[in-house]
Scaffold this motif. Structure first.
Motif, PDB file in Angstrom:
ATOM      1  N   GLY A  53      29.601  29.333  45.474  1.00  0.00           N
ATOM      2  CA  GLY A  53      30.403  29.713  44.279  1.00  0.00           C
ATOM      3  C   GLY A  53      29.663  29.503  42.987  1.00  0.00           C
ATOM      4  N   ALA A  54      28.328  29.296  42.696  1.00  0.00           N
ATOM      5  CA  ALA A  54      27.876  29.135  41.627  1.00  0.00           C
ATOM      6  C   ALA A  54      28.094  28.211  40.732  1.00  0.00           C
ATOM      7  N   LYS A  55      28.446  27.017  41.277  1.00  0.00           N
ATOM      8  CA  LYS A  55      28.995  25.964  40.662  1.00  0.00           C
ATOM      9  C   LYS A  55      27.690  24.904  40.357  1.00  0.00           C
ATOM     10  N   HIS A  98      30.903   5.192  47.564  1.00  0.00           N
ATOM     11  CA  HIS A  98      31.628   5.987  48.742  1.00  0.00           C
ATOM     12  C   HIS A  98      31.107   6.998  48.850  1.00  0.00           C
ATOM     13  N   GLU A  99      30.352   7.652  49.653  1.00  0.00           N
ATOM     14  CA  GLU A  99      29.649   9.011  49.768  1.00  0.00           C
ATOM     15  C   GLU A  99      30.375   9.790  50.942  1.00  0.00           C
ATOM     16  N   PHE A 100      30.745  11.397  50.390  1.00  0.00           N
ATOM     17  CA  PHE A 100      31.080  12.223  51.543  1.00  0.00           C
ATOM     18  C   PHE A 100      30.319  13.271  51.320  1.00  0.00           C
ATOM     19  N   GLU A 101      30.158  13.862  52.759  1.00  0.00           N
ATOM     20  CA  GLU A 101      29.098  14.718  52.901  1.00  0.00           C
ATOM     21  C   GLU A 101      29.377  15.783  54.056  1.00  0.00           C
ATOM     22  N   ARG A 102      29.106  16.955  53.925  1.00  0.00           N
ATOM     23  CA  ARG A 102      29.170  17.915  54.921  1.00  0.00           C
ATOM     24  C   ARG A 102      27.919  18.820  54.788  1.00  0.00           C
ATOM     25  N   VAL A 103      27.180  18.888  55.831  1.00  0.00           N
ATOM     26  CA  VAL A 103      25.949  19.832  56.043  1.00  0.00           C
ATOM     27  C   VAL A 103      26.180  20.876  56.655  1.00  0.00           C
ATOM     28  N   ASP A 138      23.204  16.664  39.859  1.00  0.00           N
ATOM     29  CA  ASP A 138      23.122  16.505  41.361  1.00  0.00           C
ATOM     30  C   ASP A 138      22.812  14.887  41.800  1.00  0.00           C
ATOM     31  N   ALA A 139      22.531  14.073  41.073  1.00  0.00           N
ATOM     32  CA  ALA A 139      22.514  12.773  41.306  1.00  0.00           C
ATOM     33  C   ALA A 139      23.879  12.321  41.899  1.00  0.00           C
ATOM     34  N   ALA A 140      24.740  12.958  41.579  1.00  0.00           N
ATOM     35  CA  ALA A 140      26.364  12.531  42.195  1.00  0.00           C
ATOM     36  C   ALA A 140      26.810  13.671  43.063  1.00  0.00           C
ATOM     37  N   HIS A 141      26.609  14.808  42.948  1.00  0.00           N
ATOM     38  CA  HIS A 141      27.137  15.711  43.747  1.00  0.00           C
ATOM     39  C   HIS A 141      26.178  17.029  43.819  1.00  0.00           C
ATOM     40  N   ILE A 142      26.606  17.568  45.081  1.00  0.00           N
ATOM     41  CA  ILE A 142      25.858  18.815  45.654  1.00  0.00           C
ATOM     42  C   ILE A 142      26.792  19.744  46.004  1.00  0.00           C
ATOM     43  N   VAL A 143      26.784  21.074  45.416  1.00  0.00           N
ATOM     44  CA  VAL A 143      27.847  22.006  46.233  1.00  0.00           C
ATOM     45  C   VAL A 143      27.021  23.086  46.791  1.00  0.00           C
ATOM     46  N   VAL A 156      29.422  14.352  47.576  1.00  0.00           N
ATOM     47  CA  VAL A 156      30.312  13.750  46.548  1.00  0.00           C
ATOM     48  C   VAL A 156      29.677  12.439  46.667  1.00  0.00           C
ATOM     49  N   CYS A 157      29.321  11.364  45.500  1.00  0.00           N
ATOM     50  CA  CYS A 157      29.427  10.254  45.400  1.00  0.00           C
ATOM     51  C   CYS A 157      30.314   9.526  44.590  1.00  0.00           C
ATOM     52  N   GLU A 158      31.190   8.943  44.906  1.00  0.00           N
ATOM     53  CA  GLU A 158      32.219   7.867  43.963  1.00  0.00           C
ATOM     54  C   GLU A 158      31.967   6.236  43.846  1.00  0.00           C
ATOM     55  N   PRO A 159      31.863   5.783  42.949  1.00  0.00           N
ATOM     56  CA  PRO A 159      32.186   6.344  41.411  1.00  0.00           C
ATOM     57  C   PRO A 159      30.860   7.016  40.914  1.00  0.00           C
ATOM     58  N   MET A 160      31.163   7.682  39.689  1.00  0.00           N
ATOM     59  CA  MET A 160      30.005   8.101  39.120  1.00  0.00           C
ATOM     60  C   MET A 160      29.579   7.201  37.752  1.00  0.00           C
ATOM     61  N   ARG A 161      30.176   5.981  38.001  1.00  0.00           N
ATOM     62  CA  ARG A 161      29.543   5.195  36.850  1.00  0.00           C
ATOM     63  C   ARG A 161      29.531   3.786  37.564  1.00  0.00           C
TER      64      ARG A 161
END
Length: 389
Positions: A294-296, A174-179, A285-290, A271-276
């Motif tokens: 916010g330097a995260k 389940h992938e969530f994204e905002r560009v 970054d394989a699972a999430h990009i910010v 964000v990609c769910e799940p991570m396993r």
């Protein structure tokens, strides 16, 4: 070849996970598609949360970071009404360290070489097999020869475009994204930083950031429209625009010079769910990009490394699988917290294409609240220095 943990991706998160595991006697093989020189050429983040710095020390690679890193007790925020300081030290008694990702990677390579870890670069056509069974394995091509690594577990540290996330069936992901409809034009220059701590600027012309890598290496960014190419901007045009967006007291005294690197970074939240999935665990970054606001990015990857390292240590040492079973949920809880903070910073500081003068005033009002409401500064400081693991 057989190992205990196959790590896909030889960037800082893959190298740090390998370093931590090997120090616990858990064998790893790290597969990286690009050369070491290419990995070290990447210009990336420079702010380390307190948890990231502690994890590097725990891995035995904190010596140069502590000697050369720049401790920051806060940061500056500015609008056309002026600049103000948010003190992390006063609000939450903590600080961050400015120490470039390239330097972190150099330290990790040196540590891995010193313990004789197995690092394989130039690994092409990597594929993951039987990840939902008890005997996963990885195949890759090196020097024209097909090779295989049998393992207990696979850690996917290969970034947004890597093979690891794509190995998880689409029906499971389940992938969530905002560009975001803009990017950051970044310049690296051999100049003194404009200020002793980072300066985040909200301006009607667009966002700007003044940061640094060390006392003679500065990193600056300005918001640019989506699709902008670096070659469209001369150095002179960049410096002129940066001065317009920074507080006048900084713009007038800022040292400028030729750029030694210039690039445009797109901004997205993902964000990609799940991570396993079975014996495959996604990291970084394989699972999430910010957004970088916010330097995260690197710090969030190191949070994943912490959770996966602790889970694998318990599994191998105590035959305790609970931490592995809960890895995805624990990591994602922290991921979404950092995602919220980065989203908030991005929305507060950038000029959006459809933004009205009213929206601009609302951003400036929200920034002023950080000046007048101590609890608002505390919340920002706590998130900036890093939520606890």
């Amino acid at each position: 070849m057989r190992t205990q943990v196959a790590i896909i991706g030889g960037g800082p998160s893959g190298l740090l996970l390998s370093q931590l595991l090997n120090r616990e006697g858990i064998a790893t093989v790290v597969l990286e598609r690009r050369s070491r020189a290419h990995v070290l050429s990447r210009i990336r983040a420079g702010v380390l949360e307190r948890g990231s710095a502690a994890l590097l020390r725990h891995a035995g690679v904190g010596g140069r970071m502590d000697a050369e890193g720049l401790p920051h007790d806060g940061c500056y925020l500015s609008t056309v009404q002026g600049m103000f300081h948010v003190s992390f030290r006063d609000m939450v008694n903590a600080q961050v360290l400015v120490y470039g990702q390239t330097e972190v990677t150099k330290d990790l390579y040196a540590a891995q070489d010193a313990i004789g870890a197995t690092l394989i670069d130039g690994a092409e056509d990597v594929a993951l097999h039987e990840v939902d069974g008890a005997n996963p394995y990885v195949t890759y091509r090196k020097d024209g020869e097909q090779r295989r690594v049998a393992c207990d577990v696979i850690a996917g540290c290969d970034g947004f475009h890597g093979i690891s996330r794509q190995t998880i069936p689409a029906s499971v992901r389940h992938e969530f994204e905002r560009v975001y409809p803009f990017g950051w034009l970044g310049v690296l220059s051999e100049t003194a930083p404009a200020a002793h701590e980072l300066v985040y600027a909200n301006h009607p012309r667009g966002f700007a950031l003044a940061s640094m890598r060390n006392a003679r290496l500065s990193r600056y960014y300005i918001q640019v429209p989506e699709g902008t190419r670096p070659e469209q901007w001369s150095d002179a045009a960049f410096w002129d625009e940066l001065r317009r967006r920074l507080p006048p007291e900084l713009a007038e005294s800022m040292e400028t010079g030729p750029s030694i690197e210039k690039s445009v970074a797109p901004l997205r939240s993902f964000v990609c769910e799940p991570m396993r999935h079975g014996r495959l665990f996604l990291v970084g970054d394989a699972a999430h990009i910010v957004p970088p606001t916010g330097a995260k990015g690197l710090n969030l990857a190191f949070g994943d490394v912490h959770y996966l390292f602790e889970a694998l240590r318990r599994w191998y040492r105590d035959a305790d699988a609970e931490a592995l079973d809960t890895y995805s949920d624990r990591a994602l809880a922290r991921v979404w917290g950092a995602m919220r903070f980065s989203w908030w910073m991005t929305n507060m500081l950038h000029r959006f294409p459809e933004q009205s003068d009213f929206d601009q005033r609302m951003q400036e009002s929200e920034l002023r609240q950080l000046v007048t409401v101590p609890s608002a500064r505390t919340t920002m400081a706590l998130n900036y220095v890093g939520l606890p693991y």
